[in-house]
Scaffold this motif. Structure first.
Motif, PDB file in Angstrom:
ATOM      1  N   SER A  44      34.360  16.602 -32.743  1.00  0.00           N
ATOM      2  CA  SER A  44      33.128  16.427 -31.980  1.00  0.00           C
ATOM      3  C   SER A  44      33.361  15.408 -30.862  1.00  0.00           C
ATOM      4  O   SER A  44      33.993  14.366 -31.067  1.00  0.00           O
ATOM      5  N   LEU A  45      32.838  15.725 -29.702  1.00  0.00           N
ATOM      6  CA  LEU A  45      32.987  14.836 -28.553  1.00  0.00           C
ATOM      7  C   LEU A  45      31.920  13.750 -28.577  1.00  0.00           C
ATOM      8  O   LEU A  45      30.833  13.952 -29.110  1.00  0.00           O
ATOM      9  N   PRO A  46      32.215  12.608 -27.957  1.00  0.00           N
ATOM     10  CA  PRO A  46      31.188  11.568 -27.838  1.00  0.00           C
ATOM     11  C   PRO A  46      29.985  12.089 -27.037  1.00  0.00           C
ATOM     12  O   PRO A  46      30.117  13.009 -26.219  1.00  0.00           O
ATOM     13  N   THR A  47      28.851  11.498 -27.255  1.00  0.00           N
ATOM     14  CA  THR A  47      27.616  11.946 -26.613  1.00  0.00           C
ATOM     15  C   THR A  47      27.726  11.930 -25.096  1.00  0.00           C
ATOM     16  O   THR A  47      27.313  12.885 -24.427  1.00  0.00           O
ATOM     17  N   ARG A  48      28.259  10.850 -24.537  1.00  0.00           N
ATOM     18  CA  ARG A  48      28.408  10.776 -23.078  1.00  0.00           C
ATOM     19  C   ARG A  48      29.257  11.913 -22.530  1.00  0.00           C
ATOM     20  O   ARG A  48      28.946  12.484 -21.487  1.00  0.00           O
ATOM     21  N   THR A  49      30.318  12.222 -23.232  1.00  0.00           N
ATOM     22  CA  THR A  49      31.211  13.296 -22.779  1.00  0.00           C
ATOM     23  C   THR A  49      30.504  14.641 -22.841  1.00  0.00           C
ATOM     24  O   THR A  49      30.637  15.463 -21.921  1.00  0.00           O
ATOM     25  N   ALA A  54      28.093  19.067 -19.932  1.00  0.00           N
ATOM     26  CA  ALA A  54      26.918  19.912 -19.701  1.00  0.00           C
ATOM     27  C   ALA A  54      26.452  19.799 -18.246  1.00  0.00           C
ATOM     28  O   ALA A  54      26.133  20.810 -17.612  1.00  0.00           O
ATOM     29  N   GLY A  55      26.433  18.591 -17.730  1.00  0.00           N
ATOM     30  CA  GLY A  55      26.032  18.397 -16.337  1.00  0.00           C
ATOM     31  C   GLY A  55      26.969  19.090 -15.361  1.00  0.00           C
ATOM     32  O   GLY A  55      26.517  19.742 -14.403  1.00  0.00           O
ATOM     33  N   THR A  93      23.112  12.794  -5.335  1.00  0.00           N
ATOM     34  CA  THR A  93      22.243  11.691  -5.749  1.00  0.00           C
ATOM     35  C   THR A  93      22.327  11.480  -7.259  1.00  0.00           C
ATOM     36  O   THR A  93      22.460  10.335  -7.722  1.00  0.00           O
ATOM     37  N   ALA A  94      22.276  12.556  -8.024  1.00  0.00           N
ATOM     38  CA  ALA A  94      22.371  12.437  -9.481  1.00  0.00           C
ATOM     39  C   ALA A  94      23.711  11.847  -9.895  1.00  0.00           C
ATOM     40  O   ALA A  94      23.773  10.961 -10.760  1.00  0.00           O
ATOM     41  N   THR A  95      24.778  12.313  -9.272  1.00  0.00           N
ATOM     42  CA  THR A  95      26.103  11.800  -9.607  1.00  0.00           C
ATOM     43  C   THR A  95      26.225  10.324  -9.266  1.00  0.00           C
ATOM     44  O   THR A  95      26.792   9.537 -10.040  1.00  0.00           O
ATOM     45  N   THR A  96      25.690   9.931  -8.134  1.00  0.00           N
ATOM     46  CA  THR A  96      25.742   8.526  -7.739  1.00  0.00           C
ATOM     47  C   THR A  96      24.938   7.659  -8.698  1.00  0.00           C
ATOM     48  O   THR A  96      25.389   6.576  -9.093  1.00  0.00           O
ATOM     49  N   LEU A  97      23.759   8.125  -9.090  1.00  0.00           N
ATOM     50  CA  LEU A  97      22.947   7.347 -10.030  1.00  0.00           C
ATOM     51  C   LEU A  97      23.654   7.183 -11.378  1.00  0.00           C
ATOM     52  O   LEU A  97      23.662   6.088 -11.946  1.00  0.00           O
ATOM     53  N   VAL A  98      24.245   8.244 -11.864  1.00  0.00           N
ATOM     54  CA  VAL A  98      24.975   8.157 -13.133  1.00  0.00           C
ATOM     55  C   VAL A  98      26.166   7.212 -12.989  1.00  0.00           C
ATOM     56  O   VAL A  98      26.436   6.397 -13.876  1.00  0.00           O
TER      57      VAL A  98
END
Length: 145
Positions: A44-49, A54-55, A93-98
């Motif tokens: 199982s992968l870590p949640t962030r991964t 998914a993103g 924008t989403a990538t920069t915020l993350v």
């Protein structure tokens, strides 16, 4: 008076952009590769991964869907450019915020530059669409006289 419009369809329907076609192919390929990698992970992968995978899959599929829609419909008035510009602004924008949340505010520099480029692309796309619409309005106005 004539029943023929004062413009030809090729004046309104642009050929499919090679850049958009390349983005669609790259998006679909990237999504397929990430999905395959994710599916074949032994543990199982870590949640962030998982969220990152998914993103990235969603982003790739969005570009692939836009390219497929453009090939299928051949949109009028440069609508495909406007949609591509909106996707670019939203995704950068989403990538920069993350990136800022994960790595801190110093990591925002490249993302802010990419957002600026995406906004310029969107503004130019809207200007192109508006120019085409005004040309149609002018041609239809002259054709009815």
């Amino acid at each position: 008076m004539t029943e023929e419009p004062g413009y030809r369809p090729e004046q309104l329907i642009r050929p499919v952009s090679r850049g958009l076609l390349a983005a669609g192919i790259a998006g679909f390929t990237g999504s397929a590769l990430i999905a395959t990698l994710w599916a074949t992970e032994p543990a199982s992968l870590p949640t962030r991964t998982r969220w990152a995978f998914a993103g990235l899959i969603v982003v790739g599929l969005a570009w692939a869907a836009l390219a497929a829609w453009t090939l299928w419909r051949r949109p009028l008035f440069a609508v495909d450019r406007v949609i591509a510009g909106r996707l670019a602004v939203v995704f950068t924008t989403a990538t920069t915020l993350v990136t800022v949340v994960v790595a801190g505010p110093l990591a925002a520099g490249p993302g802010l530059l990419m957002i600026a480029v995406a906004v310029v692309v969107l503004v130019r796309a809207r200007a192109c669409r508006d120019r085409l619409r005004s040309q149609i309005a002018a041609l239809e106005g002259h054709g009815g006289q």
